[in-house]
Design a protein around this motif. Structure first.
Motif: not given
Ligand SMILES: [Zn+2]
Length: 373
Positions: A198-213
């Motif tokens: 969750y914290a990672l996805r806050e650090a990316i624009v256009f993060a996908k739900e499944w983005t883990g890395g």
């Protein structure tokens, strides 16, 4: 027709004469008549705003921002933005330009951007600010860091043991890649450990739900969400993404990218033994006779879950086959030949003596001998 040409030529000459009689003069950053002050505001990960305070009585006709993003590429591309301003010009004013990352895609934390401004007044005096640089940092956390062998690991949640544990994973991965493929990190990389996906996805624009890395190979950076509660997944994901940076450094060139199966295969291999889920897909496809060809795996993988699993599993298997059968020196040579910009078929022919179709045949025979009795 002739007349028009002649007229055009005369006009062009007039323009040239006008230009040569009225050269643009480069001024220092400030003189008595004009002064400039630049500033920048980082809002990670969404935007960077560049501002320029202008204090002048002269009329201005052109304001531009120039910037270069530091990354591993073959040409440093200077971006040039023409910035609008109110007319008539005010004696004191601020102009600005906001770089919205949603229009260009995410940059990783720690990316350095060099920039400068140019201003031209109506008398064609050119003013240029000194080159400045800004670091596009995720300042939302209290980052700590450790460095070992070209890897700097940044983290903010968890104790020192957590970080050294993950650093050990990285070092083990480099060792495994070096021993089995001859690949190594040529230049330093940065790894940002967020406390959760969750914290990672806050650090990316256009993060996908499944983005883990996410790996940013040309920036030498990785951002990934790992906590004590998902260490096993975290170690694999970290090894996988780190291998993408290594592969990029070993093979990137201005002419060609490498086949997707080789890129993903090395990353899967770097994780360690193939996980049971993946192996089941591989075995079922080998037995059922529906393996995806090596040629098809040169292109980006299908997004459909089953096919995607199988594509990753096969990529692992192809790389594993090349390493098991021909050894470290050959696959290292393959990476080196790709670095020179070779096509897929020519690279394989030069190193292994067969093209993609030949590899497909050799590998399918190998995999059938294991799974099909
Ligand atoms: Zn990958």
């Amino acid at each position: 027709m002739k007349m028009i040409r002649k007229t055009a030529l005369i006009l062009l000459s007039l323009v040239l004469i006008a230009l040569s009689f009225n050269p643009v003069q480069v001024q220092s950053k400030s003189d008595n008549a004009a002064s400039f002050n630049d500033s920048v505001n980082v809002s990670f990960p969404g935007s960077i705003t560049f501002n320029l305070d202008i204090d002048t009585e002269r009329q201005i006709k052109d304001i531009r921002l120039h910037y270069i993003v530091e990354r591993e590429s073959f040409t440093d591309v200077t971006q040039e933005i023409t910035v609008g301003f109110p007319m008539p010009i005010q004696p004191e004013m601020t102009v600005g330009w906001k770089w919205d990352m949603r229009t260009t895609g995410s940059l990783p934390s720690g990316t350095i951007i060099q920039y400068w401004w140019t201003v031209i007044d109506i008398e064609n005096n050119l003013y240029r600010t000194e080159t400045a640089s800004v670091s596009f940092d995720d300042s939302g956390y209290n980052w700590k860091n450790i460095t070992q062998n070209n890897i700097t690991l940044y983290w903010y949640s968890g104790d020192d043991g957590f970080a050294t544990d993950l650093m050990q994973t990285c070092q083990d991965t480099l060792l495994r890649l070096g021993e089995d493929t001859g690949a190594y990190l040529e230049s330093p990389v940065r790894i940002y450990i967020y406390s959760s996906s969750y914290a990672l996805r806050e650090a990316i624009v256009f993060a996908k739900e499944w983005t883990g890395g996410v790996a940013y190979p040309s920036y030498g950076a990785i951002a990934i969400g790992i906590s004590r509660s998902n260490m096993e997944w975290g170690r694999r994901a970290l090894s996988h993404e780190l291998a993408h940076l290594v592969t990029y450094q070993m093979t990137s060139n201005p002419y060609n990218s490498i086949p997707v199966w080789l890129n993903e295969g090395i990353s899967m291999y770097a994780e360690g033994e193939l996980e049971a889920d993946y192996e089941n897909y591989l075995k079922a496809a080998a037995v059922g006779g529906y393996l995806i060809s090596v040629q098809s795996l040169c292109s980006p993988f299908s997004a459909y879950s089953d096919k995607s699993y199988l594509s990753y599993a096969e990529s692992y298997s192809i790389v594993d086959f090349l390493i098991e059968k021909y050894g470290q020196q050959k696959i290292h040579q393959l990476l080196t030949v790709f670095k020179a910009g070779s096509t897929y078929d020519n690279a394989l022919l030069e190193v292994y003596g067969y093209d993609l179709a030949g590899l497909n045949k050799q590998w399918q025979d190998y995999i059938s001998a294991i799974y099909v009795s």
